[in-house]
Design a protein around this motif. Structure first.
Motif, PDB file in Angstrom:
ATOM      1  N   MET A  10       0.823  -1.204   0.000  1.00 10.66           N
ATOM      2  CA  MET A  10       0.000   0.000   0.000  1.00 10.66           C
ATOM      3  C   MET A  10       0.858   1.255   0.000  1.00 10.66           C
ATOM      4  O   MET A  10       0.367   2.346   0.213  1.00 10.66           O
ATOM      5  N   GLN A  67     -26.833   0.493  -4.714  1.00 11.44           N
ATOM      6  CA  GLN A  67     -25.369   0.452  -4.703  1.00 11.44           C
ATOM      7  C   GLN A  67     -24.869   0.082  -6.085  1.00 11.44           C
ATOM      8  O   GLN A  67     -25.313  -0.900  -6.668  1.00 11.44           O
ATOM      9  N   TYR A  88     -18.380  -4.362  -2.806  1.00  9.00           N
ATOM     10  CA  TYR A  88     -17.355  -4.405  -1.770  1.00  9.00           C
ATOM     11  C   TYR A  88     -17.025  -5.856  -1.442  1.00  9.00           C
ATOM     12  O   TYR A  88     -17.927  -6.701  -1.410  1.00  9.00           O
ATOM     13  N   GLU A  89     -15.770  -6.103  -1.163  1.00 12.90           N
ATOM     14  CA  GLU A  89     -15.319  -7.449  -0.835  1.00 12.90           C
ATOM     15  C   GLU A  89     -16.123  -8.016   0.341  1.00 12.90           C
ATOM     16  O   GLU A  89     -16.281  -7.356   1.374  1.00 12.90           O
ATOM     17  N   LEU A  92     -19.268  -8.500   0.612  1.00 14.42           N
ATOM     18  CA  LEU A  92     -20.650  -8.032   0.711  1.00 14.42           C
ATOM     19  C   LEU A  92     -21.371  -8.364  -0.596  1.00 14.42           C
ATOM     20  O   LEU A  92     -20.741  -8.647  -1.610  1.00 14.42           O
ATOM     21  N   PRO A  93     -22.718  -8.342  -0.582  1.00 11.90           N
ATOM     22  CA  PRO A  93     -23.473  -8.707  -1.792  1.00 11.90           C
ATOM     23  C   PRO A  93     -23.079  -7.854  -2.993  1.00 11.90           C
ATOM     24  O   PRO A  93     -22.750  -6.674  -2.857  1.00 11.90           O
ATOM     25  N   ILE A  98     -31.098  -1.399  -1.789  1.00 21.07           N
ATOM     26  CA  ILE A  98     -31.435  -1.569  -0.373  1.00 21.07           C
ATOM     27  C   ILE A  98     -32.574  -0.596  -0.069  1.00 21.07           C
ATOM     28  O   ILE A  98     -32.532   0.566  -0.472  1.00 21.07           O
ATOM     29  N   SER A 144      -6.462  -0.115   6.133  1.00 19.41           N
ATOM     30  CA  SER A 144      -7.211  -1.314   5.762  1.00 19.41           C
ATOM     31  C   SER A 144      -7.433  -1.317   4.254  1.00 19.41           C
ATOM     32  O   SER A 144      -7.468  -0.268   3.615  1.00 19.41           O
ATOM     33  N   GLU A 145      -7.573  -2.505   3.700  1.00 17.01           N
ATOM     34  CA  GLU A 145      -7.727  -2.628   2.258  1.00 17.01           C
ATOM     35  C   GLU A 145      -9.045  -2.012   1.797  1.00 17.01           C
ATOM     36  O   GLU A 145      -9.159  -1.468   0.717  1.00 17.01           O
ATOM     37  N   ASN A 146     -10.092  -2.151   2.605  1.00 12.89           N
ATOM     38  CA  ASN A 146     -11.406  -1.694   2.208  1.00 12.89           C
ATOM     39  C   ASN A 146     -12.220  -1.375   3.459  1.00 12.89           C
ATOM     40  O   ASN A 146     -12.311  -2.196   4.373  1.00 12.89           O
ATOM     41  N   GLN A 177     -15.599  -0.454   3.753  1.00 13.30           N
ATOM     42  CA  GLN A 177     -17.023  -0.789   3.855  1.00 13.30           C
ATOM     43  C   GLN A 177     -17.292  -2.114   4.572  1.00 13.30           C
ATOM     44  O   GLN A 177     -18.230  -2.205   5.365  1.00 13.30           O
ATOM     45  N   PRO A 178     -16.502  -3.189   4.334  1.00 11.66           N
ATOM     46  CA  PRO A 178     -16.760  -4.413   5.101  1.00 11.66           C
ATOM     47  C   PRO A 178     -16.599  -4.206   6.607  1.00 11.66           C
ATOM     48  O   PRO A 178     -17.279  -4.864   7.403  1.00 11.66           O
ATOM     49  N   ASN A 200     -19.729  -2.487   7.751  1.00  9.83           N
ATOM     50  CA  ASN A 200     -20.847  -3.435   7.790  1.00  9.83           C
ATOM     51  C   ASN A 200     -20.908  -4.187   9.116  1.00  9.83           C
ATOM     52  O   ASN A 200     -21.995  -4.505   9.618  1.00  9.83           O
ATOM     53  N   ARG A 254     -26.959  -6.787   8.806  1.00  4.97           N
ATOM     54  CA  ARG A 254     -25.650  -7.047   8.223  1.00  4.97           C
ATOM     55  C   ARG A 254     -25.709  -7.932   6.966  1.00  4.97           C
ATOM     56  O   ARG A 254     -24.986  -7.658   6.009  1.00  4.97           O
ATOM     57  N   GLY A 296     -25.852  -6.199   3.544  1.00  6.59           N
ATOM     58  CA  GLY A 296     -24.745  -5.396   3.026  1.00  6.59           C
ATOM     59  C   GLY A 296     -24.852  -3.935   3.403  1.00  6.59           C
ATOM     60  O   GLY A 296     -24.241  -3.073   2.772  1.00  6.59           O
ATOM     61  N   VAL A 297     -25.615  -3.653   4.446  1.00  9.09           N
ATOM     62  CA  VAL A 297     -25.832  -2.265   4.878  1.00  9.09           C
ATOM     63  C   VAL A 297     -24.543  -1.690   5.456  1.00  9.09           C
ATOM     64  O   VAL A 297     -23.784  -2.394   6.118  1.00  9.09           O
TER      65      VAL A 297
END
Lengths: 158, 389
Positions: A1, A82, A86-87, A89-90, A96, B120-122, B124-125, B128, B137, B140-141
């Motif tokens: 990174m 959306q 995202y990794e 997640l759906p 939603i 962190s890589e991402n 949003q997770p 969540n 959860r 995917g909220v």
């Protein structure tokens, strides 16, 4: 990174949990699985029917007293689609929604979709899934249900 | 009775994607050292330290233990706060309440928050995992969902155009150009915002806060000592932190932020504010998504329902406008989440002191800082004044 010669140290968290549902949520999910029906809990203090169901009302700070069936249809209170995945997640595109179900005084979070809806169209939240749209639950077939919020595939416009 | 307390020193690292040249406690040390130097104090002057962060973003559990030394807390009273996006202002409020109480001989308190969202890589997770594992959860909220719900409901209730939303992002990023600590220093216009990728409706990428690393520190002290340290200390005139429950479905109308309005009225009562628009000279809001600014203005009584949608487009909330909002560039320019609230508090203090550099608003007497976290759920507010209460 990093984009220069400074170093980073890689680390990960991967920890599994088993979250207790509590008897109230467990009963709610069981009725979803066996009967394809939704139930809320009635508060004797404020006379509201609360969904998701809960054993106590935080406004009145009192025990709820009875189960009340609520419809598996209602209207969209709000929506977002959306467009980015995202990794873990759906996958997008994903709508939603908060659905205010008939017979309940609070809203339920879920997904919305439909056979004639193209969720990749950015105007869907202003048209097919606009605030106030009447929707109904599309249930999974009984044999595919597991007793989870995802036993409803999504809500679709009536 | 509580004692008068003023902010006497502010320190902050730059906000960037990742500070690869500094470890976590080194960032904390940088911010605390900056605040102490600004106040003309040393570590021995500190009676207590409050540290704030959210562990999961940084990937270090109980990261406060790693921080205690860099925070200046060795052999000193030490506590941690972690209240989501509210964390930074919660730390400021906890520090204030200790100094105001005078309990245990505590006069001078450091609040410091460090957050490394960029590690962190991402994000949003992680966001969540904040949600109810039973009902929310699996859908995917995330934090962006609740803000988007507010935006959609607002747009379809009161009307809000793409241009009006985009103008909020443009205004904040232009303010950020004058803030040397801001993460994003890019001059964008409305077309750039609307041409950036759609993340979740109605938000485009430029309407969403960046993932930032950064640390902020604010030192405050009680009574007359503040007046010996600075010509114009930033006096705390009121603060409030209140919770709503966690259910988004319980909010009567997502076009209006009812629980924030409750907190705002409580603050106004404490400070003696009749008309926030007239009383406050600027506000630093917690607005990690464009439309949050509109919801904040209306819930906090700066505007009536449905009235503030065009304020950024019309210049009302610009630094030289009638009601400057986020002269620092706000969350849309920098967002080390758990530190953001303390950056806001520090920025309002610098404005009161007249030391905000190129982002200084003229003639500042009273300011408002906001923190928000959870499921649009935890509302914190703090008012500062150039005049001792």
């Amino acid at each position: 990174m990093t984009d220069d010669n400074t170093r980073t140290m890689e680390a990960t968290w991967h920890i599994e949990y088993e979250h207790a549902m509590g008897e109230t949520a467990q009963q709610f999910f069981e009725w979803m699985r066996t009967d394809g029906e939704l139930y809320g809990r009635h508060c004797p203090g404020c006379d509201r029917v609360l969904i998701p169901p809960r054993s106590f009302c935080d406004q009145c700070f009192t025990d709820t007293d009875e189960w009340m069936q609520v419809a598996d249809r209602g209207e969209i209170h709000s929506v977002t689609v959306q467009h980015y995945s995202y990794e873990g997640l759906p996958d997008a595109p994903l709508a939603i929604v908060r659905v205010d179900l008939d017979g309940a005084d609070t809203g339920l979070m879920h997904w919305a979709d439909g056979d004639d809806i193209d969720l990749s169209d950015p105007d869907v939240p202003r048209n097919e899934l606009a605030v106030g749209t009447r929707v109904r639950a599309r249930w999974k077939p009984p044999e595919q249900r597991t007793g989870a919020i995802t036993d409803i595939e999504y809500f679709e416009p009536v | 009775m509580s004692r008068d307390v003023a902010i006497v020193g502010v320190g902050q690292t730059d906000c960037v994607g990742q500070h690869t040249d500094r470890s976590h406690p080194e960032l904390t040390y940088d911010a605390v050292s900056g605040a102490l130097a600004h106040a003309g104090l040393g570590r021995a002057d500190l009676d207590a330290v409050v540290f704030g962060t959210m562990d999961a973003f940084d990937g270090v559990n109980r990261v406060d233990r790693w921080q205690a030394g860099g925070a200046g807390a060795t052999d000193t009273c030490f506590m941690k706060t972690s209240t989501g996006g509210t964390t930074g202002l919660s730390a400021g409020i906890a520090a204030y309440q200790q100094a105001a109480s005078g309990l245990n001989g505590i006069d001078t308190v450091m609040a410091v928050c460090t957050q490394r969202v960029g590690e962190s890589e991402n994000t949003q997770p992680i966001l969540n995992t904040v949600y109810d594992p039973l009902f929310d959860r699996p859908l995917g909220v995330g934090a962006i969902t609740q803000a988007a719900f507010q935006a959609t409901r607002y747009e379809q209730t009161y009307g809000l155009t793409d241009e009006e939303r985009a103008a909020i992002a443009v205004k904040n990023r232009q303010h950020g150009l004058d803030n040397p600590h801001a993460h994003l220093h890019t001059d964008i216009d409305i077309e750039d915002v609307l041409a950036s990728p759609l993340v979740t409706t109605p938000f485009h990428l430029h309407e969403c806060a960046p993932s930032s690393d950064g640390s902020a520190a604010v030192v405050m002290t009680a009574g007359d000592r503040a007046e010996t340290l600075r010509e114009t200390p930033a006096w705390v005139t009121g603060e409030v932190e209140m919770a709503d429950n966690k259910y988004l479905g319980d909010r009567p109308d997502l076009a209006y932020w009812g629980s924030l309005a409750v907190a705002g009225r409580e603050l106004s009562r404490a400070v003696g504010v009749e008309d926030p628009f007239e009383f406050f000279d600027l506000a630093e809001f917690h607005s990690p998504f464009s439309t949050r600014e509109v919801l904040n203005l209306e819930a906090l009584g700066f505007a009536k329902k449905g009235e503030a949608g065009d304020w950024a487009l019309e210049g009302v909330t610009h630094r030289d406008g009638e009601m400057p909002v986020d002269p620092s560039g706000g969350n849309l320019s920098s967002h080390p989440i758990g530190a953001t609230g303390l950056i806001k508090l520090g920025e309002t203090a610098l404005q009161v002191m007249g030391e905000a550099g190129d982002r200084q608003v003229e003639g500042v007497e009273n300011t408002l800082a906001q923190g928000c976290g959870g499921n649009i759920q935890l509302n914190a507010l703090m008012a500062l004044s150039a005049t001792r209460p």
